[in-house]
Design a protein around this motif. Sequence first.
Motif, PDB file in Angstrom:
ATOM      1  N   SER A   1      53.592  -4.729  67.494  1.00  0.00           N
ATOM      2  CA  SER A   1      54.680  -3.766  67.310  1.00  0.00           C
ATOM      3  C   SER A   1      55.164  -3.188  68.628  1.00  0.00           C
ATOM      4  CB  SER A   1      54.223  -2.635  66.381  1.00  0.00           C
ATOM      5  OG  SER A   1      53.877  -3.124  65.102  1.00  0.00           O
TER       6      SER A   1
ATOM      7  N   GLY B   1      59.301  -8.224  62.588  1.00  0.00           N
ATOM      8  CA  GLY B   1      59.413  -7.618  61.269  1.00  0.00           C
ATOM      9  C   GLY B   1      59.474  -8.654  60.161  1.00  0.00           C
ATOM     10  N   ARG B   2      60.223  -9.728  60.396  1.00  0.00           N
ATOM     11  CA  ARG B   2      60.414 -10.750  59.364  1.00  0.00           C
ATOM     12  C   ARG B   2      59.245 -11.737  59.286  1.00  0.00           C
ATOM     13  NH1 ARG B   2      62.007 -12.187  54.478  1.00  0.00           N
ATOM     14  NH2 ARG B   2      62.638 -14.381  54.338  1.00  0.00           N
TER      15      ARG B   2
ATOM     16  N   ALA C   1      58.814  -8.334  56.397  1.00  0.00           N
ATOM     17  CA  ALA C   1      59.922  -7.495  55.938  1.00  0.00           C
ATOM     18  C   ALA C   1      60.982  -8.354  55.252  1.00  0.00           C
ATOM     19  CB  ALA C   1      60.545  -6.750  57.122  1.00  0.00           C
TER      20      ALA C   1
ATOM     21  N   LEU D   1      65.930  -5.706  56.459  1.00  0.00           N
ATOM     22  CA  LEU D   1      66.425  -5.945  57.818  1.00  0.00           C
ATOM     23  C   LEU D   1      67.941  -5.763  57.875  1.00  0.00           C
ATOM     24  CD1 LEU D   1      64.251  -9.075  58.695  1.00  0.00           C
ATOM     25  CD2 LEU D   1      63.921  -6.739  59.503  1.00  0.00           C
TER      26      LEU D   1
ATOM     27  N   ILE E   1      65.037  -1.091  62.418  1.00  0.00           N
ATOM     28  CA  ILE E   1      64.243  -2.214  61.923  1.00  0.00           C
ATOM     29  C   ILE E   1      62.756  -1.950  62.137  1.00  0.00           C
ATOM     30  CG2 ILE E   1      63.635  -4.618  62.445  1.00  0.00           C
ATOM     31  CD1 ILE E   1      66.613  -5.179  62.736  1.00  0.00           C
TER      32      ILE E   1
ATOM     33  N   SER F   1      60.263  -1.785  58.907  1.00  0.00           N
ATOM     34  CA  SER F   1      59.288  -2.871  58.781  1.00  0.00           C
ATOM     35  C   SER F   1      57.854  -2.414  59.030  1.00  0.00           C
ATOM     36  CB  SER F   1      59.634  -4.005  59.759  1.00  0.00           C
ATOM     37  OG  SER F   1      59.549  -3.555  61.100  1.00  0.00           O
TER      38      SER F   1
ATOM     39  N   GLN G   1      56.666  -1.169  61.999  1.00  0.00           N
ATOM     40  CA  GLN G   1      56.235  -1.263  63.394  1.00  0.00           C
ATOM     41  C   GLN G   1      56.017   0.107  64.020  1.00  0.00           C
ATOM     42  OE1 GLN G   1      58.442  -4.470  65.674  1.00  0.00           O
ATOM     43  NE2 GLN G   1      59.457  -4.720  63.688  1.00  0.00           N
TER      44      GLN G   1
END
Length: 521
Positions: free
Chosen positions: A9, A42-43, A48, A53, A396, A400, A402
């Motif tokens: 992160s 994130g993805r 996420a 997003l 984001i 997500s 982070q």
Amino acid sequence: MTELYCLLSAIPIIAFIFSMSFLKKSIGVAALISFILAFLIGRCILGASLSMLFSGCLEGLWNTFIIMVVVFSALLLYELLEKSKMLSALSQWVGSHIEDKVDQILMIGWVFTSFLQGVTGFGVPVAVAAPILTGLGVEPRKAVIICILGHAWGGTFGTLGIAWNSMLLQLPDGHDVYMGQTILYTCILLGIYNFICGLLICALYKGKKIKARELMAVALISSVQSMGQLLFALFFNESLACFLASAASMAVLYVWDRSLCRGRTPVSGKRGSGRNGSSHSNAGSVPVVDMGFPFFILSAIVFLLVMPTKFSAALEGCRVGMPVPDPGGGWTLYGAVSVFTHSGTILLTAVAVSFWFYRRKKYLCREDTGKMLRNAGRKTVNAVWPVLFLVMMSRIMSGSGQIGFLASGIGELFGGWVGFASPFIGILGSFISSSNMASNILFTELQLRLSQMQGLNAAAILAAQTAGGSVGNLVAAGNIVLGLSIVGKGGEELKVMRFMAPVCIAIGAVCGFITLLVCQT
């Protein structure tokens, strides 16, 4: 696994610092790289959803648009004053009516730069005031340092409160209940910072021990600015708190100088010099009302809007926001703001009225219109497009998870010293981005999470964040480079940084200890 997620992160922020500091990339490129990394982490790693997003990108786009309106309006005001020669006229008037030499330096290097910071920012106060100080006989590099010291305290509530409002935009709904307490702590930290910078300006200019009269002048100005900012922010309007407090300090310093210097022979010097050393001989014929017209109009508009009337209530009720997808599959309205009472709208209205006034008084010609819009538009794009990627990255990282992992890691690292470290997080944001606004965008939610995890006073931690962002303006490369280039001393950035870095660290430590004490009570 938590430690690994914490390290992952941190990658977008580390990449941002590394890109600017070591790869020498522009803030825009660094922000784009960090946004892409935050999106991928994130993805691909935290899982996420694309909907989340996409929602974060929309939220960032909307926040950036709100910021852009203020930035464009502020830069357009600067262009208006520059093209109409009102800045030159105002500067010469100050130089002609302040008799004590030290008071002149305080007026231009501290009070006038704070006044400009109230509505412009983005390095404009340093660019305008540093050449005036050199015209008063101040060594160019020293003039830049004085102007940076003089205006940096206004980083939070200056530029019509853009950094403060950027911080509020990063807070989840319902977390504005302690904003009054946050304003109080912020103004206390900024007040101490302001007083220290005032002392440094006197010491730097004099190069010797400060006399009692000069110490009293610094205490008087700092009290008016600090207490004024607190009162205006709490009971009037946060977006005008720095501007109004600085305007009050300008009047107070003028009265102070005239009362103590009455009967003295005015000091000689190159007063009234413009940005290129010209005399602006026509400046003395400009009425004071004409010089300050945009600021008078701005104050009048805000006064009318904050009065509790049916008209102001109707205007406040007209709000717009950005539709974003919610977890339930529907849509929700994000970040609703008042159309007619927003800072950007107020400032843009004041600029429009002032433009009409200056055209009518023949201070501007038809050709100036296009130049003003083009210059303001170009500078706005340069200032805002990096902010777009920073804001989207921030949203984001928040959605997500982070930010949560980062907060957990920092909390474990600093333990009970989180309060002391909070201002330095804000300083770091301003140092890497040259913007208190960007620092608040990057780290506000991180600081809020830290306060919640450690059971600390959230208002004090948020105050430390944005006050630290203001302190970070002392070492913001953008201000230093712009100021030195204006006075013809480009290439001496390292010398200025060597002076500013210890000052920045010392003031950050003072703010950190105060925050630590507040959090432990």
